[in-house]
Design a protein around this motif. Sequence first.
Motif, PDB file in Angstrom:
ATOM      1  N   ALA A  60      59.048  -6.769  46.203  1.00  0.00           N
ATOM      2  CA  ALA A  60      59.591  -5.422  46.015  1.00  0.00           C
ATOM      3  C   ALA A  60      58.629  -4.363  46.544  1.00  0.00           C
ATOM      4  CB  ALA A  60      59.889  -5.189  44.528  1.00  0.00           C
ATOM      5  N   GLU A  61      57.353  -4.538  46.258  1.00  0.00           N
ATOM      6  CA  GLU A  61      56.351  -3.573  46.714  1.00  0.00           C
ATOM      7  C   GLU A  61      56.280  -3.536  48.241  1.00  0.00           C
ATOM      8  OE1 GLU A  61      52.973  -4.980  44.539  1.00  0.00           O
ATOM      9  OE2 GLU A  61      53.469  -3.777  42.754  1.00  0.00           O
ATOM     10  N   ALA A  62      56.384  -4.700  48.870  1.00  0.00           N
ATOM     11  CA  ALA A  62      56.370  -4.774  50.333  1.00  0.00           C
ATOM     12  C   ALA A  62      57.583  -4.038  50.905  1.00  0.00           C
ATOM     13  CB  ALA A  62      56.351  -6.231  50.793  1.00  0.00           C
ATOM     14  N   GLU A  63      58.743  -4.212  50.271  1.00  0.00           N
ATOM     15  CA  GLU A  63      59.939  -3.510  50.735  1.00  0.00           C
ATOM     16  C   GLU A  63      59.770  -1.996  50.609  1.00  0.00           C
ATOM     17  OE1 GLU A  63      63.480  -6.739  49.962  1.00  0.00           O
ATOM     18  OE2 GLU A  63      63.208  -5.146  48.499  1.00  0.00           O
ATOM     19  N   ASP A  64      59.261  -1.561  49.468  1.00  0.00           N
ATOM     20  CA  ASP A  64      59.056  -0.120  49.255  1.00  0.00           C
ATOM     21  C   ASP A  64      58.119   0.462  50.308  1.00  0.00           C
ATOM     22  OD1 ASP A  64      60.685   0.454  47.038  1.00  0.00           O
ATOM     23  OD2 ASP A  64      59.182  -0.252  45.622  1.00  0.00           O
ATOM     24  N   ARG A  65      57.096  -0.308  50.645  1.00  0.00           N
ATOM     25  CA  ARG A  65      56.040   0.175  51.539  1.00  0.00           C
ATOM     26  C   ARG A  65      56.450   0.098  53.011  1.00  0.00           C
ATOM     27  NH1 ARG A  65      52.542  -3.039  49.370  1.00  0.00           N
ATOM     28  NH2 ARG A  65      52.273  -4.449  51.136  1.00  0.00           N
ATOM     29  N   VAL A  66      57.131  -0.999  53.394  1.00  0.00           N
ATOM     30  CA  VAL A  66      57.366  -1.296  54.816  1.00  0.00           C
ATOM     31  C   VAL A  66      58.827  -1.097  55.222  1.00  0.00           C
ATOM     32  CG1 VAL A  66      57.208  -3.107  56.577  1.00  0.00           C
ATOM     33  CG2 VAL A  66      55.442  -2.942  54.809  1.00  0.00           C
ATOM     34  N   LEU A  67      59.739  -1.627  54.455  1.00  0.00           N
ATOM     35  CA  LEU A  67      61.150  -1.674  54.864  1.00  0.00           C
ATOM     36  C   LEU A  67      61.889  -0.363  54.600  1.00  0.00           C
ATOM     37  CD1 LEU A  67      63.509  -3.460  55.906  1.00  0.00           C
ATOM     38  CD2 LEU A  67      63.907  -4.122  53.520  1.00  0.00           C
ATOM     39  N   TYR A  68      61.768   0.167  53.397  1.00  0.00           N
ATOM     40  CA  TYR A  68      62.593   1.307  53.019  1.00  0.00           C
ATOM     41  C   TYR A  68      62.306   2.576  53.815  1.00  0.00           C
ATOM     42  CZ  TYR A  68      64.328  -1.574  49.153  1.00  0.00           C
ATOM     43  OH  TYR A  68      64.905  -2.557  48.410  1.00  0.00           O
ATOM     44  N   PRO A  69      61.036   2.853  54.175  1.00  0.00           N
ATOM     45  CA  PRO A  69      60.816   4.039  55.014  1.00  0.00           C
ATOM     46  C   PRO A  69      61.561   3.950  56.357  1.00  0.00           C
ATOM     47  CG  PRO A  69      58.751   3.321  54.044  1.00  0.00           C
ATOM     48  CD  PRO A  69      59.765   2.257  53.734  1.00  0.00           C
ATOM     49  N   VAL A  70      61.649   2.741  56.914  1.00  0.00           N
ATOM     50  CA  VAL A  70      62.357   2.556  58.187  1.00  0.00           C
ATOM     51  C   VAL A  70      63.864   2.747  57.982  1.00  0.00           C
ATOM     52  CG1 VAL A  70      62.887   0.939  60.068  1.00  0.00           C
ATOM     53  CG2 VAL A  70      60.565   1.056  59.114  1.00  0.00           C
ATOM     54  N   ILE A  71      64.397   2.188  56.912  1.00  0.00           N
ATOM     55  CA  ILE A  71      65.828   2.365  56.624  1.00  0.00           C
ATOM     56  C   ILE A  71      66.139   3.850  56.436  1.00  0.00           C
ATOM     57  CG2 ILE A  71      67.671   1.923  54.943  1.00  0.00           C
ATOM     58  CD1 ILE A  71      66.387  -0.834  54.459  1.00  0.00           C
ATOM     59  N   ALA A  72      65.281   4.544  55.697  1.00  0.00           N
ATOM     60  CA  ALA A  72      65.492   5.980  55.458  1.00  0.00           C
ATOM     61  C   ALA A  72      65.509   6.740  56.784  1.00  0.00           C
ATOM     62  CB  ALA A  72      64.404   6.522  54.537  1.00  0.00           C
ATOM     63  N   ARG A  73      64.600   6.359  57.680  1.00  0.00           N
ATOM     64  CA  ARG A  73      64.527   7.036  58.984  1.00  0.00           C
ATOM     65  C   ARG A  73      65.776   6.728  59.823  1.00  0.00           C
ATOM     66  NH1 ARG A  73      62.633   5.120  63.512  1.00  0.00           N
ATOM     67  NH2 ARG A  73      61.313   3.512  62.606  1.00  0.00           N
ATOM     68  N   VAL A  74      66.167   5.462  59.837  1.00  0.00           N
ATOM     69  CA  VAL A  74      67.342   5.046  60.620  1.00  0.00           C
ATOM     70  C   VAL A  74      68.606   5.750  60.110  1.00  0.00           C
ATOM     71  CG1 VAL A  74      68.864   3.051  61.024  1.00  0.00           C
ATOM     72  CG2 VAL A  74      66.418   2.839  61.396  1.00  0.00           C
ATOM     73  N   LEU A  75      68.705   5.912  58.801  1.00  0.00           N
ATOM     74  CA  LEU A  75      69.878   6.566  58.220  1.00  0.00           C
ATOM     75  C   LEU A  75      69.739   8.086  58.219  1.00  0.00           C
ATOM     76  CD1 LEU A  75      70.715   4.193  55.231  1.00  0.00           C
ATOM     77  CD2 LEU A  75      71.713   4.244  57.512  1.00  0.00           C
ATOM     78  N   GLY A  76      68.552   8.558  58.557  1.00  0.00           N
ATOM     79  CA  GLY A  76      68.339  10.001  58.630  1.00  0.00           C
ATOM     80  C   GLY A  76      68.348  10.689  57.283  1.00  0.00           C
ATOM     81  N   ALA A  77      68.010   9.931  56.224  1.00  0.00           N
ATOM     82  CA  ALA A  77      67.998  10.515  54.878  1.00  0.00           C
ATOM     83  C   ALA A  77      66.902   9.864  54.046  1.00  0.00           C
ATOM     84  CB  ALA A  77      69.353  10.309  54.209  1.00  0.00           C
ATOM     85  N   ALA A  78      65.965  10.691  53.611  1.00  0.00           N
ATOM     86  CA  ALA A  78      64.831  10.162  52.831  1.00  0.00           C
ATOM     87  C   ALA A  78      65.305   9.471  51.558  1.00  0.00           C
ATOM     88  CB  ALA A  78      63.871  11.297  52.490  1.00  0.00           C
ATOM     89  N   GLU A  79      66.437   9.958  51.013  1.00  0.00           N
ATOM     90  CA  GLU A  79      66.900   9.397  49.734  1.00  0.00           C
ATOM     91  C   GLU A  79      67.813   8.186  49.914  1.00  0.00           C
ATOM     92  OE1 GLU A  79      69.331  12.754  51.213  1.00  0.00           O
ATOM     93  OE2 GLU A  79      67.202  12.462  50.800  1.00  0.00           O
ATOM     94  N   ALA A  80      67.978   7.731  51.150  1.00  0.00           N
ATOM     95  CA  ALA A  80      68.915   6.629  51.434  1.00  0.00           C
ATOM     96  C   ALA A  80      68.585   5.363  50.637  1.00  0.00           C
ATOM     97  CB  ALA A  80      68.922   6.313  52.927  1.00  0.00           C
ATOM     98  N   THR A  81      67.312   5.144  50.348  1.00  0.00           N
ATOM     99  CA  THR A  81      66.930   3.922  49.628  1.00  0.00           C
ATOM    100  C   THR A  81      66.460   4.216  48.206  1.00  0.00           C
ATOM    101  OG1 THR A  81      64.718   4.087  50.556  1.00  0.00           O
ATOM    102  CG2 THR A  81      66.297   2.681  51.740  1.00  0.00           C
ATOM    103  N   ALA A  82      66.697   5.434  47.733  1.00  0.00           N
ATOM    104  CA  ALA A  82      66.216   5.812  46.393  1.00  0.00           C
ATOM    105  C   ALA A  82      66.759   4.881  45.310  1.00  0.00           C
ATOM    106  CB  ALA A  82      66.589   7.258  46.084  1.00  0.00           C
ATOM    107  N   THR A  83      68.036   4.510  45.417  1.00  0.00           N
ATOM    108  CA  THR A  83      68.604   3.634  44.388  1.00  0.00           C
ATOM    109  C   THR A  83      67.953   2.252  44.444  1.00  0.00           C
ATOM    110  OG1 THR A  83      70.403   2.898  45.821  1.00  0.00           O
ATOM    111  CG2 THR A  83      70.855   4.791  44.398  1.00  0.00           C
TER     112      THR A  83
END
Length: 166
Positions: A60-83
């Motif tokens: 989970a920590e690896a996803e928060d650190r590495v994966l989710y920032p990229v998803i947020a950028r790709v979706l153009g919304a910082a809160e895209a992975t908040a849930t």
Amino acid sequence: MRREATMFTQPLRDEHAHLLPHIETLRTVADTLEHTTPEALGDALADLERFLGDHLIPHAEAEDRVLYPVIARVLGAAEATATMSRDHVQVGRLAHELSTLRKAIGREGLNDERRAALRRVLYGLYTLVKVHFAKEEEIYLPLLEQRLPEPEAEQLFAELAHAHHH
């Protein structure tokens, strides 16, 4: 969906597949609380606590650190992975509660109140993680496969694999 796209997200799908038998154990232990010996329960809970601390929470920590920032950028919304990050917080809380319960059970045994709490925590973790993995695999990974250039995607999943093991 580009067929080769699935290949670069495959490491994360494989990681999930590797974690799932342990996730199933959460449910099995909850299902069999009535019929298990104190020793067997103690061992099962110790194994689950180790799994959560050594594998699931670092994942989970690896996803928060590495994966989710990229998803947020790709979706153009910082809160895209908040849930999704919120799910991780809740997994941490439930893991902590499990640890506290395990210690109490080790000291004082399993009464009705502790059995009910243990069942709630185990089923809670089981459901939360199963739904969380499904959201990643069915919603977030296909989005990355569609929108992330392949070289960047390969680098992302290499970093993620590296982050899991450090």
